[in-house]
Design a protein around this motif. Structure first.
Motif, PDB file in Angstrom:
ATOM      1  N   LEU A  44      19.437  -3.445  75.457  1.00 48.70           N
ATOM      2  CA  LEU A  44      18.919  -3.948  76.426  1.00 48.70           C
ATOM      3  C   LEU A  44      19.629  -4.852  77.115  1.00 48.70           C
ATOM      4  O   LEU A  44      19.938  -5.952  76.358  1.00 48.70           O
ATOM      5  N   ARG A  45      20.049  -4.784  78.511  1.00 50.20           N
ATOM      6  CA  ARG A  45      20.803  -5.819  79.077  1.00 50.20           C
ATOM      7  C   ARG A  45      20.456  -6.220  80.319  1.00 50.20           C
ATOM      8  O   ARG A  45      19.867  -5.426  81.167  1.00 50.20           O
ATOM      9  N   PHE A  46      20.804  -7.516  80.527  1.00 51.28           N
ATOM     10  CA  PHE A  46      20.619  -8.047  81.694  1.00 51.28           C
ATOM     11  C   PHE A  46      21.714  -8.594  82.434  1.00 51.28           C
ATOM     12  O   PHE A  46      22.381  -9.003  81.924  1.00 51.28           O
ATOM     13  N   GLU A  47      21.884  -8.076  83.671  1.00 53.19           N
ATOM     14  CA  GLU A  47      23.312  -8.004  84.242  1.00 53.19           C
ATOM     15  C   GLU A  47      23.088  -7.722  85.751  1.00 53.19           C
ATOM     16  O   GLU A  47      23.129  -6.614  86.384  1.00 53.19           O
ATOM     17  N   PRO A  48      22.621  -8.843  86.696  1.00 47.92           N
ATOM     18  CA  PRO A  48      22.251  -8.772  88.090  1.00 47.92           C
ATOM     19  C   PRO A  48      23.306  -8.224  88.951  1.00 47.92           C
ATOM     20  O   PRO A  48      24.607  -8.569  88.936  1.00 47.92           O
ATOM     21  N   ASN A  49      23.122  -6.959  89.734  1.00 50.65           N
ATOM     22  CA  ASN A  49      24.159  -6.533  90.700  1.00 50.65           C
ATOM     23  C   ASN A  49      22.895  -5.952  91.714  1.00 50.65           C
ATOM     24  O   ASN A  49      22.141  -5.730  91.832  1.00 50.65           O
ATOM     25  N   ASP A  50      24.074  -5.256  92.717  1.00 47.14           N
ATOM     26  CA  ASP A  50      23.297  -4.543  93.740  1.00 47.14           C
ATOM     27  C   ASP A  50      22.366  -3.545  93.331  1.00 47.14           C
ATOM     28  O   ASP A  50      21.268  -3.381  94.118  1.00 47.14           O
ATOM     29  N   GLY A  51      22.420  -2.892  92.216  1.00 45.16           N
ATOM     30  CA  GLY A  51      21.591  -1.735  91.720  1.00 45.16           C
ATOM     31  C   GLY A  51      20.535  -2.352  91.052  1.00 45.16           C
ATOM     32  O   GLY A  51      19.705  -1.407  90.322  1.00 45.16           O
ATOM     33  N   GLY A  52      20.430  -3.729  90.663  1.00 42.64           N
ATOM     34  CA  GLY A  52      19.116  -4.193  89.879  1.00 42.64           C
ATOM     35  C   GLY A  52      19.872  -5.091  88.847  1.00 42.64           C
ATOM     36  O   GLY A  52      20.611  -5.585  89.081  1.00 42.64           O
ATOM     37  N   ALA A  53      18.860  -5.603  87.807  1.00 42.95           N
ATOM     38  CA  ALA A  53      19.325  -6.477  86.902  1.00 42.95           C
ATOM     39  C   ALA A  53      19.111  -6.011  85.567  1.00 42.95           C
ATOM     40  O   ALA A  53      19.892  -6.230  84.609  1.00 42.95           O
ATOM     41  N   LEU A  54      18.016  -5.442  85.049  1.00 46.36           N
ATOM     42  CA  LEU A  54      17.607  -4.870  83.866  1.00 46.36           C
ATOM     43  C   LEU A  54      17.849  -3.551  83.547  1.00 46.36           C
ATOM     44  O   LEU A  54      17.525  -2.665  84.339  1.00 46.36           O
ATOM     45  N   CYS A 105      24.766 -12.581  82.168  1.00 46.84           N
ATOM     46  CA  CYS A 105      24.925 -11.491  81.581  1.00 46.84           C
ATOM     47  C   CYS A 105      24.353 -11.739  79.952  1.00 46.84           C
ATOM     48  O   CYS A 105      25.022 -12.590  79.335  1.00 46.84           O
ATOM     49  N   TRP A 106      23.303 -11.113  79.592  1.00 48.15           N
ATOM     50  CA  TRP A 106      22.780 -11.239  77.984  1.00 48.15           C
ATOM     51  C   TRP A 106      22.476  -9.752  77.620  1.00 48.15           C
ATOM     52  O   TRP A 106      22.013  -8.856  78.485  1.00 48.15           O
ATOM     53  N   GLN A 107      22.510  -9.634  76.387  1.00 44.90           N
ATOM     54  CA  GLN A 107      21.912  -8.120  75.841  1.00 44.90           C
ATOM     55  C   GLN A 107      21.534  -8.597  74.510  1.00 44.90           C
ATOM     56  O   GLN A 107      21.744  -9.484  73.712  1.00 44.90           O
ATOM     57  N   THR A 108      20.690  -7.322  73.943  1.00 43.44           N
ATOM     58  CA  THR A 108      20.094  -7.383  72.680  1.00 43.44           C
ATOM     59  C   THR A 108      19.777  -5.895  72.257  1.00 43.44           C
ATOM     60  O   THR A 108      19.388  -5.272  72.945  1.00 43.44           O
TER      61      THR A 108
END
Length: 210
Positions: A110-120, A165-168
């Motif tokens: 599961l990754r959080f990385e905000p960009n034009d296509g979304g975040a999660l 950016c974080w992930q788990t």
């Protein structure tokens, strides 16, 4: 060169389809259409793909291109209401949007990385792609969760609250998908419903990295 915006049925996503210059239609290239507007869908009776058990193509968005040879994005295709022959999405080139029905129960990241296509987003483990074809392997490496209903809410540790950016490691159940193939920032695969069932250790990641 004209352009028209196609929206997926459930999620308000759009993808820009570019019409090529006038000329002869490409051989074995079809523009699926079911009316004068884009708000309709074509039954996928002749479109198949090697997918995980329980997952199937439900419908094809109107004005989606399917090319048996070459790139659908740049082809001038013949408008049809249904595919005149059987086509494998693992071999054909697509440009537009599909709806898939079914459930995936997978492990991955599961990754959080905000960009034009979304975040999660959820990135399934490579083992999830065994015995599947090119279509699934190409379009399900990153599954966007921002449009899922009810919303997926995951809170990272306080130390990562301001990280970009974080992930788990995680496991998740994902239901029903919109696969948008195009050149815009909205292109990608979206889960209509998602439930994260377990989480591992959170860590910071580098924005833009794999």
């Amino acid at each position: 060169m004209a352009a028209r915006s196609i929206k997926t049925r459930r999620m308000g996503l759009s993808v820009v389809l570019l019409a090529g210059s006038p000329g002869a239609f490409a051989q074995d290239c079809y523009l699926l259409t079911c009316g004068s507007t884009d708000a309709c869908e074509v039954a996928p009776a002749r479109l198949t793909a090697s997918l995980p058990s329980g997952l199937q193509i439900e419908s094809i968005r109107s004005h989606t291109k399917v090319a048996l040879r070459g790139e659908a994005a740049t082809a001038e295709c013949k408008a049809v209401g249904q595919l005149p022959q059987g086509v494998s999405a693992d071999q054909a080139s697509l440009y537009g949007a599909l709806q898939l029905k079914g459930r995936l129960k997978v492990s991955g990241v599961l990754r959080f990385e905000p960009n034009d296509g979304g975040a999660l987003e959820f990135r399934p483990a490579k083992a999830s792609f065994a015995a599947t074809g090119k279509f699934f392997q190409q379009h399900f490496t990153q599954i966007k969760l921002d449009g899922a209903e009810p919303a997926v809410r995951v809170t990272p540790p306080p130390s990562l609250a301001q990280a970009n950016c974080w992930q788990t490691p995680a496991t998740a159940e994902l239901w029903d998908f919109a696969v948008v193939v195009g050149d815009s920032s909205s292109a990608g695969t979206y889960a209509h419903k998602a439930r994260v069932t377990s989480l591992g250790r959170f860590k910071q990641c580098t924005w833009g990295s794999e």
